[in-house]
Design an enzyme around this catalytic site. Structure first.
Site, PDB file in Angstrom:
ATOM      1  N   SER A 138       7.403   7.216   2.640  1.00 46.96           N
ATOM      2  CA  SER A 138       6.056   7.540   2.173  1.00 46.96           C
ATOM      3  C   SER A 138       5.425   8.486   3.181  1.00 46.96           C
ATOM      4  O   SER A 138       5.737   8.421   4.377  1.00 46.96           O
ATOM      5  CB  SER A 138       5.201   6.282   2.050  1.00 46.96           C
ATOM      6  OG  SER A 138       3.831   6.604   1.866  1.00 46.96           O
ATOM      7  N   TYR A 151       2.311  -1.827   5.746  1.00 46.94           N
ATOM      8  CA  TYR A 151       3.091  -0.970   4.845  1.00 46.94           C
ATOM      9  C   TYR A 151       3.396   0.370   5.505  1.00 46.94           C
ATOM     10  O   TYR A 151       4.543   0.830   5.513  1.00 46.94           O
ATOM     11  CB  TYR A 151       2.319  -0.748   3.541  1.00 46.94           C
ATOM     12  CG  TYR A 151       2.948   0.277   2.620  1.00 46.94           C
ATOM     13  CD1 TYR A 151       3.929  -0.096   1.708  1.00 46.94           C
ATOM     14  CD2 TYR A 151       2.549   1.612   2.657  1.00 46.94           C
ATOM     15  CE1 TYR A 151       4.508   0.843   0.862  1.00 46.94           C
ATOM     16  CE2 TYR A 151       3.129   2.555   1.818  1.00 46.94           C
ATOM     17  CZ  TYR A 151       4.103   2.163   0.916  1.00 46.94           C
ATOM     18  OH  TYR A 151       4.677   3.099   0.084  1.00 46.94           O
TER      19      TYR A 151
END
Length: 247
Positions: A138, A151
């Site tokens: 990401s 995360y």
């Protein structure tokens, strides 16, 4: 990477980016096998794409990973592409008390899962003339979002792991690539209707175009800004200030 004639295994393939990639690759004539925990999502996806196959997998469970890997090797010996896509994302507050369930679930799913899955299949992939491992990270691995700190940390770790894996496999037949999505309209953080997020179809279309190249890092146009800010702590502050402003 050649986009046809592959046998491809995608974790987290029953929804979101995983399903989008699975359907795009299936449409090109590849044999696609998807996995996930939710049998209903897997069945819905395979029913909508005749010929696509699925296997139920708990990416947090080493025994489940080992069993699925053996099943894939036995039933799909032509398997030559692994896409580590499964992941979870939760809001957190790292300025407060630790949420043990959150950190355990996130780290086990997002980091330990792909590492274990790769380890279970890499020797099989090495036996093919050409093979590919794609790790989905990401842009938040480069510029963290403070409200999803755990995360973001796992995605930074995935970026590091991918670089090490690429180096160790440099003299093999296995190519290692990284896909770092921006904010995309998926179920993560209930973003399917989020106007600031990139439409899923647009993301998949642009990703497929990059996938057909030799690029090791696959960064769509909307992700380029954050990709370029690796290590820029002042931009990280600006980015998070922007997210906290009322929309």
């Amino acid at each position: 990477m050649k986009l046809t004639g592959n046998t491809i295994f995608i974790t987290g393939g029953g929804s979101g980016i995983g399903r989008g990639l699975a359907e795009a690759l299936h449409a090109l004539g590849n044999q696609v096998i998807i996995s996930g925990r939710r049998l209903g999502s897997l069945t819905q996806t395979t029913d909508a794409n005749p010929g696509m196959q699925s296997v139920q997998l708990d990416i947090t469970n080493p025994k489940s990973i080992a069993a699925v890997a053996q099943q894939l090797i036995t039933e799909h010996p032509a398997l030559n592409v692994l896409i580590n896509n499964a992941g979870v994302m939760h809001f957190d507050n790292v300025a407060g008390a630790v949420d043990e369930d959150l950190i355990t679930s996130t780290i086990t799913t997002n980091l330990m899962g792909p590492i274990r899955m790769t380890g279970a299949l890499v020797e099989h992939l090495k036996q093919h003339e050409t093979a590919t491992i794609i790790n989905v990270s990401s842009v938040l691995g480069f510029v963290p979002m403070a409200t999803t700190a755990v995360y973001s940390s796992t995605k930074a770790a995935m970026h590091s792991y991918t670089q090490s894996l690429r180096f160790r496999l440099r003299d093999s037949s296995v190519t290692v690539r990284e896909l770092a999505p921006p904010w995309v309209r998926t179920d993560l953080l209930n973003s399917s209707e989020e106007p600031r997020a990139m439409p899923l179809a647009e993301f998949i279309s642009e990703t497929m175009a990059i996938l057909g190249t030799d690029s090791e890092e696959m960064i769509v146009e909307r992700a380029q800004l954050l990709w370029s800010k690796i290590g820029d702590t002042s931009f990280t502050t600006q980015f998070n200030d922007t997210l906290e402003q009322p929309q």
